[in-house]
Design a protein around this motif. Structure first.
Motif, mmCIF file in Angstrom:
data_model
loop_
_atom_site.group_PDB
_atom_site.id
_atom_site.type_symbol
_atom_site.label_atom_id
_atom_site.label_comp_id
_atom_site.label_asym_id
_atom_site.label_seq_id
_atom_site.Cartn_x
_atom_site.Cartn_y
_atom_site.Cartn_z
ATOM 1 N N ALA A 1 -2.680 -1.806 -7.249
ATOM 2 C CA ALA A 1 -2.426 -3.062 -7.966
ATOM 3 C C ALA A 1 -1.093 -3.050 -8.708
ATOM 4 O O ALA A 1 -0.742 -4.042 -9.345
ATOM 5 N N THR A 2 -0.344 -1.962 -8.621
ATOM 6 C CA THR A 2 0.925 -1.867 -9.339
ATOM 7 C C THR A 2 1.923 -2.886 -8.795
ATOM 8 O O THR A 2 2.126 -2.993 -7.583
ATOM 9 N N LEU A 3 2.562 -3.633 -9.703
ATOM 10 C CA LEU A 3 3.541 -4.636 -9.303
ATOM 11 C C LEU A 3 4.819 -3.976 -8.806
ATOM 12 O O LEU A 3 5.120 -2.819 -9.131
ATOM 13 N N LEU A 4 5.592 -4.719 -8.037
ATOM 14 C CA LEU A 4 6.783 -4.172 -7.396
ATOM 15 C C LEU A 4 7.738 -3.557 -8.415
ATOM 16 O O LEU A 4 8.262 -2.463 -8.209
ATOM 17 N N ALA A 5 7.981 -4.239 -9.529
ATOM 18 C CA ALA A 5 8.939 -3.745 -10.515
ATOM 19 C C ALA A 5 8.474 -2.459 -11.183
ATOM 20 O O ALA A 5 9.288 -1.737 -11.768
ATOM 21 N N ASP B 1 0.792 -1.230 0.000
ATOM 22 C CA ASP B 1 0.000 0.000 0.000
ATOM 23 C C ASP B 1 0.825 1.281 0.000
ATOM 24 O O ASP B 1 0.270 2.356 -0.217
ATOM 25 N N TRP B 2 2.114 1.218 0.290
ATOM 26 C CA TRP B 2 2.871 2.455 0.409
ATOM 27 C C TRP B 2 2.856 3.253 -0.886
ATOM 28 O O TRP B 2 2.736 4.478 -0.871
ATOM 29 N N HIS B 3 2.986 2.590 -2.008
ATOM 30 C CA HIS B 3 3.048 3.299 -3.288
ATOM 31 C C HIS B 3 1.699 3.900 -3.674
ATOM 32 O O HIS B 3 1.639 4.783 -4.531
ATOM 33 N N THR C 1 -0.224 11.778 2.971
ATOM 34 C CA THR C 1 -0.747 10.720 3.837
ATOM 35 C C THR C 1 0.381 9.966 4.528
ATOM 36 O O THR C 1 0.305 9.644 5.723
ATOM 37 N N VAL C 2 1.441 9.687 3.795
ATOM 38 C CA VAL C 2 2.574 8.962 4.373
ATOM 39 C C VAL C 2 3.239 9.792 5.464
ATOM 40 O O VAL C 2 3.568 9.280 6.546
ATOM 41 N N LYS D 1 23.761 4.437 -2.315
ATOM 42 C CA LYS D 1 23.084 3.155 -2.159
ATOM 43 C C LYS D 1 21.850 3.389 -1.308
ATOM 44 O O LYS D 1 21.933 3.971 -0.229
ATOM 45 N N VAL D 2 20.693 2.971 -1.804
ATOM 46 C CA VAL D 2 19.442 3.197 -1.070
ATOM 47 C C VAL D 2 19.507 2.429 0.240
ATOM 48 O O VAL D 2 19.688 1.206 0.247
ATOM 49 N N PRO D 3 19.369 3.108 1.397
ATOM 50 C CA PRO D 3 19.620 2.470 2.692
ATOM 51 C C PRO D 3 18.429 1.703 3.263
ATOM 52 O O PRO D 3 18.587 0.923 4.191
ATOM 53 N N ALA D 4 17.213 1.944 2.779
ATOM 54 C CA ALA D 4 16.012 1.294 3.309
ATOM 55 C C ALA D 4 14.929 1.402 2.238
ATOM 56 O O ALA D 4 15.149 1.991 1.180
ATOM 57 N N ASP D 5 13.765 0.824 2.506
ATOM 58 C CA ASP D 5 12.642 0.998 1.574
ATOM 59 C C ASP D 5 12.062 2.397 1.767
ATOM 60 O O ASP D 5 11.698 2.775 2.899
ATOM 61 N N LEU D 6 11.958 3.156 0.692
ATOM 62 C CA LEU D 6 11.585 4.563 0.771
ATOM 63 C C LEU D 6 10.386 4.862 -0.124
ATOM 64 O O LEU D 6 10.231 4.268 -1.196
ATOM 65 N N ARG D 7 9.555 5.797 0.334
ATOM 66 C CA ARG D 7 8.488 6.364 -0.506
ATOM 67 C C ARG D 7 8.973 7.733 -0.955
ATOM 68 O O ARG D 7 9.266 8.610 -0.136
ATOM 69 N N LEU D 8 9.104 7.931 -2.268
ATOM 70 C CA LEU D 8 9.618 9.193 -2.787
ATOM 71 C C LEU D 8 8.616 10.321 -2.548
ATOM 72 O O LEU D 8 7.420 10.167 -2.779
ATOM 73 N N LEU D 9 9.138 11.454 -2.104
ATOM 74 C CA LEU D 9 8.326 12.642 -1.878
ATOM 75 C C LEU D 9 8.574 13.684 -2.962
ATOM 76 O O LEU D 9 7.645 14.323 -3.448
#
Length: 557
Positions: free
Chosen positions: A188-192, A8-10, A16-17, A151-159
């Motif tokens: 429903a968007t896939l991870l890739a 749901d994050w994307h 909201t995030v 290097k991306v350090p964690a899972d991030l939601r772009l702002l």
């Protein structure tokens, strides 16, 4: 603090995030809040599986079918007071265990040392100030700054995102950097395809962004993969399978022969004690006690040779698996290779040049008609390479004993090709300082940069992009001696199709005189001087096979 499901994050808006994590865009987390969340969520690192201790590692070396047979043989010969045979067999077993123990211990030590070097730092916004902290201290809600080379350090939601491209080959297998943006996507968007997300362990190849941490440690996508790997059952190698089958067959054959010998001897009138001793002697003699030692020495030699090539082999049988490989399957992106791009062919001034070398090491030469060419004697070739060097945001850096890049692999390949011709980034850029730039966008299909040519006191615009995009803006081409000639668009399209049919990626380069209006409106209109140059970029491959259109076929062919 509750979490949305990962899927749901994307699909949540940036506002909201931020509200969910209780963080303000211009302030970031407060220091005390970050400490509390760190205590709640734990350090931002993957849980490592507990390895074997030295004792278990040593005992594991005896866990082999043939070793069981040898130990039984050694014990039996010792019981029969055959001390010489027993000592030799025990010596073979001990030497085999010691070699295996040392090899595996050294491999584990090297792997642990390598893991220690992978600790990274991150630029975050806390208490309204930008600061650098260890990636392990990141917590959900932290605002992280990303830029090229990070290097991306964690899972991030772009702002916020500005021309951001991320290499996600470690996660999705796609070798080409993925364009990112901050817009909200469907649930429903896939991870890739989640263009508004950046995932831990991926690499920023271009652009910059501001993002909020949504998952850390084992809760990231790479953490989920780590758990799956940890729960996977270890597979036996072809060698261990064959040895297990051979050992079981040999064991039953030896037992059968010993039983037949014992039965026949008793039937012929021999005493049971004598026949038992004879049967045991037969069983001991039939055991190939030299086989494990020979295998261990052979595998140890293979591991030693691999170590000289900087390949760490943890277990001895694994080296046999590499040796028994006959087919390596790779998709067209070459993701299973080194993920390096290399310029293989350049067409300049109506002539095709082949470029030798591979990877990012700038060693190679230019050939035409199977003859070595001095690039300095080919002005059209040098202008093409200069266009690729100047219209470029990547960097080629020299380490102690290797070369590395920062930025997009395709742009890095252009730098390496220019370096092979003697055009170094620092010196050429110094003589042609950049004044402005239009970053590459999919809507334009090109990138443009404005430079001041100090030697000629002139301003030039260099373009790099798709052939279709640049053909729309060009009506002339440079000949081999840098004279303007009419542009043959149909011929160039046919040439591009021929190269593309060979699996090569085609780029076009152009140069124009400075146009203030074009730069001011961030558009490049018609009237550009097309160089008629195409750089063929792809992983190293053989020379292009016949047939080729006459327009691009060297005369010697």
């Amino acid at each position: 603090m509750d979490h949305y499901p990962k899927a749901d994050w994307h699909s949540q808006t940036p506002e909201t995030v931020l509200t969910h994590f209780g963080v303000e865009l211009g302030q970031g987390l407060r220091g005390e809040d970050a400490e509390k969340r760190l205590a709640t969520h734990g350090a931002n690192r993957l849980t490592s599986r507990r390895g074997k201790g030295p004792l278990l590692l040593l005992l594991a070396q005896f866990h082999q079918p043939l070793i069981y047979i040898l130990l039984f043989s050694a014990a039996t010969t010792a019981f029969l007071e055959e001390w010489t045979d027993s000592s030799v067999i025990f010596g073979v077993v001990i030497i085999n265990a010691v070699i295996g123990f040392i090899q595996e211990a050294n491999a584990l030590k090297a792997i642990n040392a390598l893991a220690q070097t992978l600790n990274i730092s991150s630029n975050v916004l806390r208490d309204g100030q930008r600061r650098s902290i260890a990636a392990a201290e990141l917590v959900p809600g932290d605002l992280v700054f990303l830029q090229s080379g990070d290097k991306v350090p964690a899972d991030l939601r772009l702002l916020q995102s500005r021309e951001l491209k991320i290499d996600e080959s470690a996660l999705t297998g796609e070798s080409v950097p993925v364009e990112k943006q901050a817009q909200t996507l469907s649930s429903a968007t896939l991870l890739a395809d989640r263009a508004n997300m950046a995932y831990s362990s991926t690499l920023v190849s271009y652009g910059s962004a501001l993002a909020v941490v949504v998952s850390t440690g084992d809760h990231t996508e790479i953490g989920r993969i780590n758990k799956l790997i940890g729960s996977a059952e270890p597979l036996e190698t072809p060698l261990t399978l064959k040895m297990s089958q051979f050992s079981q067959l040999l064991l039953w054959v030896i037992i059968g022969c010993a039983a037949v010998t014992f039965a026949v001897g008793v039937w012929r009138g021999e005493t049971m004690l004598d026949m038992f001793m004879a049967s045991v002697a037969l069983a001991v003699g039939a055991i190939p006690e030299g086989l494990p030692a020979a295998l261990t020495i052979t595998l140890a030699i293979g591991v030693s040779r691999m170590a000289k090539r900087n390949a760490i082999i943890r277990k001895l049988p694994a080296v046999e698996t590499l040796g028994s490989t006959t087919v390596i399957c790779s998709d067209k992106t070459g993701t299973l290779t080194q993920n390096q791009m290399t310029v293989q062919f350049v067409q300049a001034g109506g002539e095709v040049f082949e470029v030798s070398g591979s990877g990012y090491t700038p060693d190679g030469e230019f050939t035409s008609h199977k003859q070595a060419v001095d690039p300095t004697s080919k002005p059209a070739l040098l202008e093409c390479l200069k266009a690729g060097l100047l219209c470029n945001d990547a960097r080629l850096l020299a380490d102690a004993d290797s070369w590395r890049i920062e930025g997009d692999p395709t742009e890095a390949a252009l730098l390496v090709a220019a370096h092979k011709a003697g055009l170094h980034q620092a010196s050429v850029s110094g003589r042609h300082p950049r004044l402005d730039a239009i970053p590459f966008e999919s809507a334009y299909q090109f990138m443009a940069t404005l430079h001041h040519n100090l030697a000629e006191d002139a301003r030039h615009i260099y373009l790099k992009g798709s052939l279709e995009s640049l053909l729309q803006r060009c009506d002339k081409a440079f000949s081999a001696d840098m004279q303007l000639v009419p542009l043959d668009k149909n011929g160039l399209n046919q040439q591009a199709e021929a190269f593309a049919a060979q699996g090569l990626r085609v780029l076009a380069f152009a140069r124009a005189e400075h146009d203030d209006d074009a730069v001011e409106h961030r558009e490049v209109g018609g009237g550009l001087t097309f160089l008629g140059l195409q750089a063929m970029i792809d992983p190293p491959r053989p020379r292009l096979p016949e047939p080729l259109p006459p327009a691009i076929r060297p005369a010697s062919r």
